[in-house]
Write a protein that holds these residues in place. Sequence first.
Motif, PDB file in Angstrom:
ATOM      1  N   LEU A  39      -2.963 -19.293 -16.734  1.00 32.00           N
ATOM      2  CA  LEU A  39      -1.939 -18.652 -15.909  1.00 32.00           C
ATOM      3  C   LEU A  39      -2.498 -17.401 -15.238  1.00 32.00           C
ATOM      4  N   THR A  40      -3.296 -16.633 -15.979  1.00 35.35           N
ATOM      5  CA  THR A  40      -3.911 -15.435 -15.413  1.00 35.35           C
ATOM      6  C   THR A  40      -4.847 -15.803 -14.273  1.00 35.35           C
ATOM      7  N   VAL A  41      -5.625 -16.866 -14.476  1.00 29.69           N
ATOM      8  CA  VAL A  41      -6.551 -17.323 -13.438  1.00 29.69           C
ATOM      9  C   VAL A  41      -5.782 -17.795 -12.209  1.00 29.69           C
ATOM     10  N   LEU A  42      -4.687 -18.523 -12.436  1.00 29.48           N
ATOM     11  CA  LEU A  42      -3.871 -19.017 -11.321  1.00 29.48           C
ATOM     12  C   LEU A  42      -3.312 -17.860 -10.502  1.00 29.48           C
ATOM     13  N   LEU A  43      -2.793 -16.841 -11.170  1.00 30.89           N
ATOM     14  CA  LEU A  43      -2.258 -15.679 -10.459  1.00 30.89           C
ATOM     15  C   LEU A  43      -3.371 -14.957  -9.703  1.00 30.89           C
ATOM     16  N   THR A  44      -4.542 -14.867 -10.321  1.00 34.71           N
ATOM     17  CA  THR A  44      -5.687 -14.232  -9.659  1.00 34.71           C
ATOM     18  C   THR A  44      -6.059 -14.983  -8.389  1.00 34.71           C
ATOM     19  N   VAL A  45      -6.059 -16.314  -8.463  1.00 29.58           N
ATOM     20  CA  VAL A  45      -6.393 -17.138  -7.298  1.00 29.58           C
ATOM     21  C   VAL A  45      -5.374 -16.928  -6.180  1.00 29.58           C
ATOM     22  N   VAL A  46      -4.096 -16.873  -6.542  1.00 32.39           N
ATOM     23  CA  VAL A  46      -3.038 -16.657  -5.536  1.00 32.39           C
ATOM     24  C   VAL A  46      -3.208 -15.296  -4.880  1.00 32.39           C
ATOM     25  N   PHE A  47      -3.413 -14.252  -5.695  1.00 35.81           N
ATOM     26  CA  PHE A  47      -3.602 -12.912  -5.145  1.00 35.81           C
ATOM     27  C   PHE A  47      -4.870 -12.854  -4.297  1.00 35.81           C
ATOM     28  N   ALA A  48      -5.918 -13.561  -4.731  1.00 34.53           N
ATOM     29  CA  ALA A  48      -7.176 -13.578  -3.975  1.00 34.53           C
ATOM     30  C   ALA A  48      -6.973 -14.212  -2.604  1.00 34.53           C
ATOM     31  N   PHE A  49      -6.172 -15.257  -2.534  1.00 36.73           N
ATOM     32  CA  PHE A  49      -5.884 -15.875  -1.237  1.00 36.73           C
ATOM     33  C   PHE A  49      -5.196 -14.866  -0.321  1.00 36.73           C
ATOM     34  N   GLY A  50      -4.205 -14.155  -0.850  1.00 39.24           N
ATOM     35  CA  GLY A  50      -3.508 -13.153  -0.044  1.00 39.24           C
ATOM     36  C   GLY A  50      -4.444 -12.052   0.417  1.00 39.24           C
ATOM     37  N   PHE A  51      -5.307 -11.584  -0.490  1.00 36.12           N
ATOM     38  CA  PHE A  51      -6.254 -10.539  -0.115  1.00 36.12           C
ATOM     39  C   PHE A  51      -7.253 -11.070   0.908  1.00 36.12           C
ATOM     40  N   GLY A  52      -7.647 -12.332   0.748  1.00 35.82           N
ATOM     41  CA  GLY A  52      -8.551 -12.947   1.713  1.00 35.82           C
ATOM     42  C   GLY A  52      -7.948 -12.973   3.110  1.00 35.82           C
ATOM     43  N   MET A  53      -6.663 -13.274   3.203  1.00 38.30           N
ATOM     44  CA  MET A  53      -5.981 -13.256   4.489  1.00 38.30           C
ATOM     45  C   MET A  53      -5.982 -11.850   5.080  1.00 38.30           C
ATOM     46  N   MET A  54      -5.793 -10.847   4.224  1.00 42.47           N
ATOM     47  CA  MET A  54      -5.842  -9.468   4.709  1.00 42.47           C
ATOM     48  C   MET A  54      -7.223  -9.131   5.264  1.00 42.47           C
ATOM     49  N   MET A  55      -8.260  -9.570   4.574  1.00 48.28           N
ATOM     50  CA  MET A  55      -9.614  -9.282   5.033  1.00 48.28           C
ATOM     51  C   MET A  55      -9.937 -10.017   6.329  1.00 48.28           C
ATOM     52  N   TYR A  56      -9.393 -11.215   6.498  1.00 54.86           N
ATOM     53  CA  TYR A  56      -9.568 -11.926   7.767  1.00 54.86           C
ATOM     54  C   TYR A  56      -8.933 -11.117   8.904  1.00 54.86           C
ATOM     55  N   LEU A  57      -7.727 -10.601   8.672  1.00 56.00           N
ATOM     56  CA  LEU A  57      -7.048  -9.817   9.698  1.00 56.00           C
ATOM     57  C   LEU A  57      -7.801  -8.528   9.993  1.00 56.00           C
ATOM     58  N   VAL A  58      -8.360  -7.899   8.961  1.00 52.45           N
ATOM     59  CA  VAL A  58      -9.177  -6.698   9.173  1.00 52.45           C
ATOM     60  C   VAL A  58     -10.392  -7.040  10.035  1.00 52.45           C
ATOM     61  N   LEU A  59     -11.012  -8.174   9.739  1.00 58.61           N
ATOM     62  CA  LEU A  59     -12.153  -8.628  10.542  1.00 58.61           C
ATOM     63  C   LEU A  59     -11.750  -8.780  12.002  1.00 58.61           C
ATOM     64  N   ARG A  60     -10.605  -9.405  12.246  1.00 58.60           N
ATOM     65  CA  ARG A  60     -10.148  -9.664  13.607  1.00 58.60           C
ATOM     66  C   ARG A  60      -9.817  -8.364  14.352  1.00 58.60           C
ATOM     67  N   VAL A  61      -9.081  -7.487  13.709  1.00 58.08           N
ATOM     68  CA  VAL A  61      -8.569  -6.327  14.427  1.00 58.08           C
ATOM     69  C   VAL A  61      -9.623  -5.238  14.599  1.00 58.08           C
ATOM     70  N   THR A  62     -10.602  -5.166  13.702  1.00 56.02           N
ATOM     71  CA  THR A  62     -11.675  -4.180  13.844  1.00 56.02           C
ATOM     72  C   THR A  62     -12.846  -4.733  14.639  1.00 56.02           C
ATOM     73  N   GLY A  63     -12.986  -6.057  14.639  1.00 51.47           N
ATOM     74  CA  GLY A  63     -14.037  -6.686  15.425  1.00 51.47           C
ATOM     75  C   GLY A  63     -15.410  -6.640  14.807  1.00 51.47           C
ATOM     76  N   ASN A  64     -15.499  -6.253  13.527  1.00 43.36           N
ATOM     77  CA  ASN A  64     -16.814  -6.149  12.898  1.00 43.36           C
ATOM     78  C   ASN A  64     -16.712  -6.439  11.407  1.00 43.36           C
ATOM     79  N   LEU A  65     -17.677  -7.201  10.882  1.00 46.51           N
ATOM     80  CA  LEU A  65     -17.667  -7.608   9.478  1.00 46.51           C
ATOM     81  C   LEU A  65     -17.835  -6.436   8.518  1.00 46.51           C
ATOM     82  N   VAL A  66     -18.400  -5.351   8.997  1.00 46.40           N
ATOM     83  CA  VAL A  66     -18.658  -4.199   8.123  1.00 46.40           C
ATOM     84  C   VAL A  66     -17.364  -3.636   7.549  1.00 46.40           C
ATOM     85  N   TRP A  67     -16.279  -3.656   8.326  1.00 45.02           N
ATOM     86  CA  TRP A  67     -15.038  -3.028   7.861  1.00 45.02           C
ATOM     87  C   TRP A  67     -14.382  -3.763   6.699  1.00 45.02           C
TER      88      TRP A  67
END
Length: 277
Positions: free
Chosen positions: A187-215
């Motif tokens: 259950l802990t792993v499942l919740l971690t995976v779900v949260f990781a997906f959400g954080f991954g989406m945030m990082m994709y948006l950061v990549l898009r809006v800043t225009g650079n992988l460094v951010w």
Amino acid sequence: MGTRGGSVNGWRRFWDRGRWWKALLAAVAYLVLYEAASLLVGVLWGAGVSADLFADARSVLIGLLLPLVIGAVVLLAFVASVRWFRPLFGPQPIRGRWWMWIAVVLTVVPIALRLAGIDYGRFPPGVVALTFLSGLFIGFTEELLTRGIAVKILRDAGFREVVVAVISSALFALLHSVNVLTGQPPLTVLLTVVFAFGFGMMMYLVLRVTGNLVWPMLIHALTDPTTFLASGGIDVATGGTQNPLLALAGPFNILFVVAGLLAIIFIRGRVRENRVA
């Protein structure tokens, strides 16, 4: 020499032809190599690692930092072999809309709360510094793999950006599913995976809006170590009485998931068509 050159060119051509399964292949290959590196480090120096990873600096160095350094070397070797430094670390071929700055706010605010709320004095000397150094390698390796290599492969395959966002975030979540092998409750792993997906989406948006992988690398590099030091472990829930600032930072994991799912509705564009969402 001709054969060797042909093999090298064939290697590059293979990766330059984008396919979704190649992004999966890259993620799985890295995961296997990283886990193998962790096992090797454990065999060679595992006796020096405490059950509580953050109990001493030696444990952080051996149990957390060294495998990440090996992973970073492997990824850099791969990027060099396919000559992707410019497309990965240069300006992004497609930029985002103003609303994507929400992802920057949602990820930076909890970092600031944890930085201010962590009780640094509870950790032995060297632990805090090595944890933040490990964070730099976490941000570098995981973002290079999922928001760099995987995103490039998926874009080369011609996928729309919403598909790129979802698949790359799912691959990022996949990296965290192996925690079940360490004995964590499913259950802990499942919740971690779900949260990781959400954080991954945030990082994709950061990549898009800043225009650079460094951010996204830098934001990720601060997210993990502050989370580790706030909770006292990796992918564990904080129990007992908390600093109010840390308590405020906790719900942001849920906000990542909600915002990530909502973002799927609004992400537009495709690199090949050079349209910006």
